[in-house]
Design a protein around this motif. Structure first.
Motif, PDB file in Angstrom:
ATOM      1  N   ARG A  86       1.410  -0.707  -0.039  1.00 18.97           N
ATOM      2  CA  ARG A  86       0.554  -0.014  -0.181  1.00 18.97           C
ATOM      3  C   ARG A  86       0.893   1.401   0.188  1.00 18.97           C
ATOM      4  NH1 ARG A  86      -4.449  -2.048   4.796  1.00 18.97           N
ATOM      5  NH2 ARG A  86      -5.349  -3.742   3.278  1.00 18.97           N
ATOM      6  N   HIS A  87       2.455   1.505   1.295  1.00 20.52           N
ATOM      7  CA  HIS A  87       2.256   2.692   1.379  1.00 20.52           C
ATOM      8  C   HIS A  87       3.319   2.475  -0.675  1.00 20.52           C
ATOM      9  CE1 HIS A  87       2.906   2.769   4.946  1.00 20.52           C
ATOM     10  NE2 HIS A  87       1.416   2.753   5.703  1.00 20.52           N
ATOM     11  N   GLN A  88       3.858   1.257  -0.982  1.00 19.04           N
ATOM     12  CA  GLN A  88       5.066   0.995  -2.156  1.00 19.04           C
ATOM     13  C   GLN A  88       3.302   1.892  -3.485  1.00 19.04           C
ATOM     14  OE1 GLN A  88       5.538  -2.644  -3.005  1.00 19.04           O
ATOM     15  NE2 GLN A  88       7.244  -2.558  -2.157  1.00 19.04           N
ATOM     16  N   LEU A  89       2.357   1.620  -3.545  1.00 15.22           N
ATOM     17  CA  LEU A  89       1.740   2.458  -4.236  1.00 15.22           C
ATOM     18  C   LEU A  89       1.185   3.657  -3.915  1.00 15.22           C
ATOM     19  CD1 LEU A  89      -1.183  -0.418  -4.250  1.00 15.22           C
ATOM     20  CD2 LEU A  89       0.130   0.186  -6.092  1.00 15.22           C
ATOM     21  N   VAL A  90       1.660   4.069  -2.272  1.00 15.81           N
ATOM     22  CA  VAL A  90       1.076   5.758  -2.832  1.00 15.81           C
ATOM     23  C   VAL A  90       3.065   6.584  -2.676  1.00 15.81           C
ATOM     24  CG1 VAL A  90       0.467   7.642  -0.454  1.00 15.81           C
ATOM     25  CG2 VAL A  90      -0.368   5.187  -0.621  1.00 15.81           C
ATOM     26  N   TYR A  91       3.700   6.124  -2.967  1.00 20.28           N
ATOM     27  CA  TYR A  91       5.089   6.858  -3.026  1.00 20.28           C
ATOM     28  C   TYR A  91       4.945   5.922  -4.778  1.00 20.28           C
ATOM     29  CZ  TYR A  91       6.918   5.726   1.921  1.00 20.28           C
ATOM     30  OH  TYR A  91       6.796   5.486   3.063  1.00 20.28           O
ATOM     31  N   GLY A  92       4.425   5.574  -5.498  1.00 18.37           N
ATOM     32  CA  GLY A  92       4.474   5.509  -6.552  1.00 18.37           C
ATOM     33  C   GLY A  92       3.823   7.013  -6.735  1.00 18.37           C
TER      34      GLY A  92
END
Length: 108
Positions: free
Chosen positions: A55-61
């Motif tokens: 989830r955090h990776q998606l937001v960072y992306g």
């Protein structure tokens, strides 16, 4: 503002049920009126079946350009709608309530 731009980017990417973007820069050793540290509470269907790291990776992306620029830190609180409804002690409910009152949060 950077805060508004982050909000728009996350709204476009996730169509959240609830979104709160809070500038926490004043809590850090930065010049007045900085936009470097943010807390994000994001409730979206897109997170279903995903672990916290993903989830955090998606937001960072979505926020790559901000993180490469002036944004130094993000405190991410990501939930599915089901998780959010089951969470009695969701992070900073007062902030979410205040944001709802000031139209900072989009609830769907």
């Amino acid at each position: 503002t950077v805060q508004d731009q982050i909000k728009v980017a996350l709204e476009d990417a996730f169509q959240p049920r609830l979104l709160s973007v809070e500038n926490e820069s004043h809590r850090h050793n930065v010049p007045a009126d900085s936009e470097t540290h943010f807390k994000v509470v994001l409730v979206a269907e897109r997170f279903a079946g995903e672990r916290s790291v993903k989830r955090h990776q998606l937001v960072y992306g979505v926020l790559t350009e901000f993180l490469a620029g002036s944004v130094h830190a993000l405190a991410l609180h990501t939930y599915t709608p089901e998780e959010w409804s089951e969470t009695e002690a969701a992070p900073d409910l007062q902030i979410v309530a205040a944001a709802l009152a000031s139209d900072v949060v989009r609830a769907g």
